[in-house]
Write a protein that holds these residues in place. Structure first.
Motif, PDB file in Angstrom:
ATOM      1  N   ALA A  96       0.922  -1.260   0.070  1.00 15.68           N
ATOM      2  CA  ALA A  96       0.259   0.039  -0.066  1.00 15.68           C
ATOM      3  C   ALA A  96       0.849   1.413   0.121  1.00 15.68           C
ATOM      4  O   ALA A  96       0.292   2.241  -0.731  1.00 15.68           O
ATOM      5  CB  ALA A  96      -0.887   0.087   1.320  1.00 15.68           C
ATOM      6  N   SER A  97       1.950   1.258   0.796  1.00 14.87           N
ATOM      7  CA  SER A  97       2.913   2.341   0.852  1.00 14.87           C
ATOM      8  C   SER A  97       3.181   2.647  -0.625  1.00 14.87           C
ATOM      9  O   SER A  97       3.517   4.014  -0.998  1.00 14.87           O
ATOM     10  CB  SER A  97       3.907   2.001   1.884  1.00 14.87           C
ATOM     11  OG  SER A  97       4.851   3.228   1.933  1.00 14.87           O
ATOM     12  N   VAL A  98       4.076   1.887  -1.333  1.00 13.97           N
ATOM     13  CA  VAL A  98       4.631   1.968  -2.489  1.00 13.97           C
ATOM     14  C   VAL A  98       3.934   2.383  -3.499  1.00 13.97           C
ATOM     15  O   VAL A  98       3.886   3.298  -4.438  1.00 13.97           O
ATOM     16  CB  VAL A  98       5.189   0.443  -2.998  1.00 13.97           C
ATOM     17  CG1 VAL A  98       5.483   0.534  -4.558  1.00 13.97           C
ATOM     18  CG2 VAL A  98       6.210   0.057  -2.156  1.00 13.97           C
ATOM     19  N   CYS A  99       2.391   1.921  -3.354  1.00 13.35           N
ATOM     20  CA  CYS A  99       1.050   2.378  -4.402  1.00 13.35           C
ATOM     21  C   CYS A  99       0.349   3.406  -3.918  1.00 13.35           C
ATOM     22  O   CYS A  99      -0.468   3.935  -4.784  1.00 13.35           O
ATOM     23  CB  CYS A  99       0.080   1.205  -4.536  1.00 13.35           C
ATOM     24  SG  CYS A  99       0.902  -0.476  -5.430  1.00 13.35           S
ATOM     25  N   ASN A 100       0.728   3.938  -2.731  1.00 11.32           N
ATOM     26  CA  ASN A 100      -0.056   5.030  -2.234  1.00 11.32           C
ATOM     27  C   ASN A 100      -1.596   4.581  -2.147  1.00 11.32           C
ATOM     28  O   ASN A 100      -2.496   5.200  -2.671  1.00 11.32           O
ATOM     29  CB  ASN A 100      -0.106   6.450  -2.813  1.00 11.32           C
ATOM     30  CG  ASN A 100      -0.540   7.655  -2.073  1.00 11.32           C
ATOM     31  OD1 ASN A 100      -0.693   7.312  -0.877  1.00 11.32           O
ATOM     32  ND2 ASN A 100      -0.902   8.428  -2.611  1.00 11.32           N
ATOM     33  N   ALA A 101      -1.900   3.367  -1.802  1.00 13.94           N
ATOM     34  CA  ALA A 101      -3.274   2.855  -1.844  1.00 13.94           C
ATOM     35  C   ALA A 101      -4.000   2.864  -0.410  1.00 13.94           C
ATOM     36  O   ALA A 101      -3.248   2.925   0.764  1.00 13.94           O
ATOM     37  CB  ALA A 101      -3.080   1.280  -2.219  1.00 13.94           C
ATOM     38  N   LYS A 102      -5.385   2.845  -0.585  1.00  8.44           N
ATOM     39  CA  LYS A 102      -6.151   2.701   0.422  1.00  8.44           C
ATOM     40  C   LYS A 102      -6.022   1.291   1.234  1.00  8.44           C
ATOM     41  O   LYS A 102      -5.967   0.433   0.494  1.00  8.44           O
ATOM     42  CB  LYS A 102      -7.692   3.152   0.125  1.00  8.44           C
ATOM     43  CG  LYS A 102      -8.473   2.943   1.270  1.00  8.44           C
ATOM     44  CD  LYS A 102     -10.071   3.207   0.725  1.00  8.44           C
ATOM     45  CE  LYS A 102     -10.833   3.179   1.767  1.00  8.44           C
ATOM     46  NZ  LYS A 102     -12.398   3.690   0.986  1.00  8.44           N
ATOM     47  N   LEU A 103      -5.838   1.244   2.390  1.00  7.62           N
ATOM     48  CA  LEU A 103      -5.877   0.139   3.086  1.00  7.62           C
ATOM     49  C   LEU A 103      -7.025  -0.272   4.008  1.00  7.62           C
ATOM     50  O   LEU A 103      -7.292   0.501   4.939  1.00  7.62           O
ATOM     51  CB  LEU A 103      -4.341  -0.072   3.967  1.00  7.62           C
ATOM     52  CG  LEU A 103      -4.052  -1.440   4.513  1.00  7.62           C
ATOM     53  CD1 LEU A 103      -3.820  -2.308   3.367  1.00  7.62           C
ATOM     54  CD2 LEU A 103      -2.686  -1.222   5.162  1.00  7.62           C
ATOM     55  N   THR A 104      -7.564  -1.486   4.005  1.00  4.85           N
ATOM     56  CA  THR A 104      -8.631  -1.695   4.873  1.00  4.85           C
ATOM     57  C   THR A 104      -8.586  -2.997   5.387  1.00  4.85           C
ATOM     58  O   THR A 104      -7.920  -4.049   4.935  1.00  4.85           O
ATOM     59  CB  THR A 104     -10.049  -1.812   3.848  1.00  4.85           C
ATOM     60  OG1 THR A 104     -10.249  -0.728   3.102  1.00  4.85           O
ATOM     61  CG2 THR A 104     -11.183  -2.451   4.681  1.00  4.85           C
ATOM     62  N   LEU A 105      -8.826  -3.263   6.815  1.00  2.65           N
ATOM     63  CA  LEU A 105      -8.653  -4.345   7.343  1.00  2.65           C
ATOM     64  C   LEU A 105     -10.337  -5.321   7.335  1.00  2.65           C
ATOM     65  O   LEU A 105     -11.205  -4.563   7.694  1.00  2.65           O
ATOM     66  CB  LEU A 105      -8.509  -4.287   8.812  1.00  2.65           C
ATOM     67  CG  LEU A 105      -7.053  -3.956   8.940  1.00  2.65           C
ATOM     68  CD1 LEU A 105      -6.787  -3.973  10.662  1.00  2.65           C
ATOM     69  CD2 LEU A 105      -5.911  -4.720   8.303  1.00  2.65           C
ATOM     70  N   ALA A 106     -10.410  -6.500   7.209  1.00  2.00           N
ATOM     71  CA  ALA A 106     -11.657  -7.340   7.414  1.00  2.00           C
ATOM     72  C   ALA A 106     -11.414  -8.674   8.085  1.00  2.00           C
ATOM     73  O   ALA A 106     -10.463  -9.449   7.801  1.00  2.00           O
ATOM     74  CB  ALA A 106     -11.995  -7.524   5.903  1.00  2.00           C
TER      75      ALA A 106
END
Length: 153
Positions: free
Chosen positions: A31-41
């Motif tokens: 996520a850091s490399v891609c600047n992505a949103k991170l969700t836990l489920a």
């Protein structure tokens, strides 16, 4: 990073075991490399009713307690992550189906789950990572998490 391999939204399916931080860390790195949103489920198996003799017993209160406990544990995991967790979901149902549905609803393009690296007969019987892989409409990453006792000396 090349747009063709960049992720925008990553869902991390966790089982609330001691291996979760490793799985979350791997997803956070991506996520850091891609600047992505991170969700836990986290997905709980349903326990709506149990039958004791001729009288059905409503266990919905027990299910709600499980959901609350899992929510608290998910919040703690999110606080300890090295990357901002933007959403947390505690779902009730079959794990693979719920993760597939959540990924579609949230337009996630990667699901990350932990795997204990089962082989042979154990794999044939089915595992959550294997189930998530089959039927997913996005990429799936299974992070190998072996316990110290499983590692060769």
């Amino acid at each position: 990073m090349n747009e063709a391999i960049s992720y925008r939204h990553i869902i991390v399916g966790v089982d609330l075991s001691e291996d979760c931080p490793k799985v979350i860390a791997r997803a956070a790195g991506i996520a850091s490399v891609c600047n992505a949103k991170l969700t836990l489920a986290h997905v709980l198996e349903p326990i709506a009713f149990a039958y004791g003799g001729d009288m059905p017993v409503d266990l919905s209160g027990v299910q709600e307690q499980q959901v609350q406990k899992a929510s608290a544990e998910l919040t703690q995991l999110a606080k300890s992550a090295d990357y901002p967790i933007q959403q947390q979901h505690v779902l009730v149902g079959q794990p693979a189906a719920e993760l597939h549905y959540l990924a579609e609803q949230e337009e996630a393009d990667l699901i990350v789950v932990g795997s204990h690296g089962r082989k042979g007969f154990a794999l044939l019987l089915g595992s959550t990572p294997n189930s998530v892989l089959h039927g997913a409409t996005c990429d799936v990453l299974a992070v190998l998490v072996k316990k110290q006792t499983d590692l060769p000396e």
